[in-house]
Write an enzyme that holds these catalytic residues in place. Sequence first.
Site, PDB file in Angstrom:
ATOM      1  N   GLY A  67       0.671  -1.380   0.156  1.00  0.00           N
ATOM      2  CA  GLY A  67       0.004  -0.122   0.084  1.00  0.00           C
ATOM      3  C   GLY A  67       0.771   1.139   0.031  1.00  0.00           C
ATOM      4  O   GLY A  67       1.975   1.379   0.537  1.00  0.00           O
ATOM      5  N   THR A  68       0.573   2.320  -0.699  1.00  0.00           N
ATOM      6  CA  THR A  68       0.942   3.710  -0.720  1.00  0.00           C
ATOM      7  C   THR A  68      -0.088   4.611  -1.226  1.00  0.00           C
ATOM      8  O   THR A  68      -1.232   4.135  -1.404  1.00  0.00           O
ATOM      9  CB  THR A  68       2.017   3.849  -1.698  1.00  0.00           C
ATOM     10  N   THR A  69      -0.149   5.884  -0.900  1.00  0.00           N
ATOM     11  CA  THR A  69       0.936   6.852  -0.336  1.00  0.00           C
ATOM     12  C   THR A  69       0.041   7.653   0.807  1.00  0.00           C
ATOM     13  O   THR A  69      -0.877   7.914   0.579  1.00  0.00           O
ATOM     14  CB  THR A  69       1.277   7.846  -1.318  1.00  0.00           C
TER      15      THR A  69
END
Length: 306
Positions: A67-69
């Site tokens: 997962g990002t951001t």
Amino acid sequence: MTWPNRDQPAFPSSSSGAFSALPQGVSHGGVNLSSFSDFLRHQAPHLLPGAPGPGPTGLPTDAVPHGTTIVALKCPGGVVMAGDRRATQGNMIASRDVQKVYITDDYTVTGIAGTAAIAVEFARLYAVELEHYEKLEGVALTFPGKVNRLATMVRGNLGAALQGFVALPLLAGYDLDDPNPEAAGRIVSFDAAGGWNFEEEGYQSVGSGSIFAKSSMKKLYSQVTDAESALRVAVEALYDAADDDSATGGPDLVRGIFPTAVVIGADGAHEVPEAKISSLCREVVENRSRTETFGPDARPTRGDEL
């Protein structure tokens, strides 16, 4: 929860006085009773985030969702944190609606980036850690104490991080001990070894799109005058990150999926309503989609207009 030895109780009975005779903050049997993660490490270490379990080793890091951001910005009287919703698995989109920003107590919020499973467990365990300490000690941890607790948890995941399963939190909160309420917002970033840093510039980002998000916030941070303007800059930064980083998801107007955000101030941490985020995202998209500046019919820009 399953304990290693089912024939023995997980906690001493209250009649034995094993705990009642201990002053606050004293360890019992080498275990720091005020730390839930320390207790778990001794009683059931396999339940900790990043703990080795059964199954093959050497799993490719792109075989699990990431997962990002996450972005965070200080504002007068508090701090704002926001995160996109996309999780990727290699070159595939694993999920479009991941929750990456978690309220961990009344004045603290944690954003997660990296290996999704480990990062989510970090956020959940950290919330339990803070609540557990407050119940046993009778007082809440100071903000520096919260930072140290989270740093210890991140350091405990170093073994998994060295194998490529990195999970990095971004911590933001309101320091009740600061004599100046207008400057009580705090942002703390961490590295994989548990090192931490208080951000003095007023903004920070983690995740694969962080370089683009930070560049955007660097240009727009001067516009931050309150929580409302900070929220808008956060949305702009996530939009810029999604524009250049394929692992970061921008506002999805078709599916109605938008970033999540939390505002923390003297009155505590509050999630920003989805309707407000939706309206702000649509406004940002509209401002960046004007027919006179984009598209094949856009009027050429002269040098003196730059």
